[in-house]
Design a protein around this motif. Structure first.
Motif, PDB file in Angstrom:
ATOM      1  N   VAL A 205      55.492  48.705  71.817  1.00 34.81           N
ATOM      2  CA  VAL A 205      54.902  47.575  72.536  1.00 34.81           C
ATOM      3  C   VAL A 205      55.794  47.270  73.733  1.00 34.81           C
ATOM      4  O   VAL A 205      56.987  47.002  73.574  1.00 34.81           O
ATOM      5  N   VAL A 206      55.198  47.332  74.927  1.00 37.63           N
ATOM      6  CA  VAL A 206      55.978  47.166  76.154  1.00 37.63           C
ATOM      7  C   VAL A 206      55.290  46.141  77.061  1.00 37.63           C
ATOM      8  O   VAL A 206      54.128  46.325  77.444  1.00 37.63           O
ATOM      9  N   TYR A 207      56.010  45.084  77.404  1.00 35.66           N
ATOM     10  CA  TYR A 207      55.470  44.040  78.276  1.00 35.66           C
ATOM     11  C   TYR A 207      55.989  44.242  79.700  1.00 35.66           C
ATOM     12  O   TYR A 207      57.172  44.525  79.906  1.00 35.66           O
ATOM     13  N   HIS A 208      55.090  44.095  80.644  1.00 38.59           N
ATOM     14  CA  HIS A 208      55.444  44.185  82.061  1.00 38.59           C
ATOM     15  C   HIS A 208      55.322  42.787  82.655  1.00 38.59           C
ATOM     16  O   HIS A 208      54.250  42.175  82.624  1.00 38.59           O
ATOM     17  N   GLN A 239      49.509  36.745  85.757  1.00 38.54           N
ATOM     18  CA  GLN A 239      50.167  37.294  84.587  1.00 38.54           C
ATOM     19  C   GLN A 239      50.493  38.781  84.765  1.00 38.54           C
ATOM     20  O   GLN A 239      50.036  39.428  85.710  1.00 38.54           O
ATOM     21  N   GLY A 240      51.258  39.298  83.818  1.00 36.98           N
ATOM     22  CA  GLY A 240      51.591  40.715  83.787  1.00 36.98           C
ATOM     23  C   GLY A 240      50.681  41.450  82.820  1.00 36.98           C
ATOM     24  O   GLY A 240      49.497  41.132  82.692  1.00 36.98           O
ATOM     25  N   SER A 241      51.242  42.418  82.119  1.00 34.35           N
ATOM     26  CA  SER A 241      50.424  43.240  81.218  1.00 34.35           C
ATOM     27  C   SER A 241      51.258  43.695  80.033  1.00 34.35           C
ATOM     28  O   SER A 241      52.481  43.519  79.990  1.00 34.35           O
ATOM     29  N   VAL A 242      50.580  44.276  79.055  1.00 34.58           N
ATOM     30  CA  VAL A 242      51.256  44.831  77.895  1.00 34.58           C
ATOM     31  C   VAL A 242      50.650  46.195  77.577  1.00 34.58           C
ATOM     32  O   VAL A 242      49.435  46.379  77.636  1.00 34.58           O
ATOM     33  N   ASP A 243      51.508  47.161  77.298  1.00 40.20           N
ATOM     34  CA  ASP A 243      51.089  48.481  76.830  1.00 40.20           C
ATOM     35  C   ASP A 243      51.328  48.551  75.328  1.00 40.20           C
ATOM     36  O   ASP A 243      52.430  48.234  74.845  1.00 40.20           O
ATOM     37  N   VAL A 244      50.312  48.966  74.586  1.00 42.31           N
ATOM     38  CA  VAL A 244      50.443  49.214  73.153  1.00 42.31           C
ATOM     39  C   VAL A 244      50.216  50.709  72.954  1.00 42.31           C
ATOM     40  O   VAL A 244      49.129  51.217  73.203  1.00 42.31           O
TER      41      VAL A 244
END
Length: 286
Positions: A205-208, A239-244
């Motif tokens: 899980v990576v938040y940008h 807002q930013g984004s999240v990669d799952v």
């Protein structure tokens, strides 16, 4: 988890409390519909459990769909873009992920039917604790002396067909790193009476962060107050984004023990986080 297991940084990002009418309007515009959906669906879930529990016991064939709907809706209200790479596993087993924020609950529940494994004190938290209990979260004390009883709980839930998800780091971080995986909970998968075909799927899980903000913007760790961090996210204009990122599941019969299993999962999660932070997502094959 015990207090000495909590990860701490040298400095924490600024919270930036809402200022002025525009900020507070943005907070209310997001918080009100989110609260209506969360607590409205919670009431529906509890009512449905009155029928589901007598018919199916520990199994929950209906209510997880409500949880997924709530978590998917949360990203719409918050304005955070969620991107999924790879495919959630099928069949019986568990998932393991790095831990960054309270947002992980939404990020991971939105894509799959899972049941979180959480530290015991979360059960007593207002709001979050109620939601966690209602959605079937497994509460444990991160104490090696309780490893055997924890394994028994895992076995019971796995036999019921639940797909568990836990955070082997044992604490949340700023999202810029992956801590060494603790191996204790992995032992539960090697119980004698569990089927050998169980699998464990690593998930990154990576938040940008929003443009121009601290890269740790969505991270929630150490002694940060939930309410303050929640308002910080709500007030953010863009807002930013999240990669799952779902990596290929690891078959237990291919791995010889909890330490080897933890190491394989940690490597996959670590590589996924590093790749996503470089904006070089390569969806997993297999």
């Amino acid at each position: 988890m015990t207090s000495d297991a909590t990860w701490r940084s040298e400095d924490e990002p600024e919270m930036h409390a809402p200022r002025g009418l525009r900020d507070w309007f943005r907070v209310l515009r997001r918080a009100i519909p989110l609260a209506i959906v969360v607590f409205g669906c919670l009431a529906l879930l509890l009512l449905l459990r009155l029928i589901e529990r007598p018919l199916f016991g520990e199994n929950r064939p209906w209510t997880p769909a409500i949880t997924r709907f709530v978590c998917q809706s949360a990203f719409v209200f918050l304005g955070i873009h969620r991107k999924v790479h790879g495919v959630p596993m099928e069949g019986r087993g568990a998932q393991v992920s790095n831990h960054v924020s309270w947002l992980d609950i939404f990020s991971l529940n939105a894509s799959d039917r899972i049941y979180f494994v959480s530290k015991a004190e979360v059960a007593g938290w207002p709001g979050i604790g109620w939601l966690a209990r209602a959605t079937g979260t497994v509460f444990i004390n991160r104490d090696r002396r309780e490893a055997r009883s924890q394994a028994a709980i895992f076995e019971q839930r796995l036999k019921a067909g639940h797909r568990l998800l836990f955070f082997p780091e044992g604490t949340s971080t700023d999202g810029l790193r992956v801590l060494p995986f603790k191996t204790t909970l992995f032992q539960a998968f090697y119980a004698d009476d569990l089927p050998e075909f169980l699998q464990v799927q690593p998930v990154s899980v990576v938040y940008h962060a929003p443009e121009g903000e601290d890269p740790r913007f969505y991270g929630w760790w150490a002694d940060m107050e939930f309410g303050e961090h929640f308002l910080k996210v709500l007030r953010q204009k863009r807002q930013g984004s999240v990669d799952v990122i779902y990596h290929p599941p690891v078959a237990l019969h291919d791995i010889g023990g909890r330490k080897a299993l933890a190491a394989v999962c940690e490597e996959a999660v670590r590589e996924g986080v590093a790749s996503a932070r470089l904006n070089d997502i390569r969806p997993a094959q297999g």
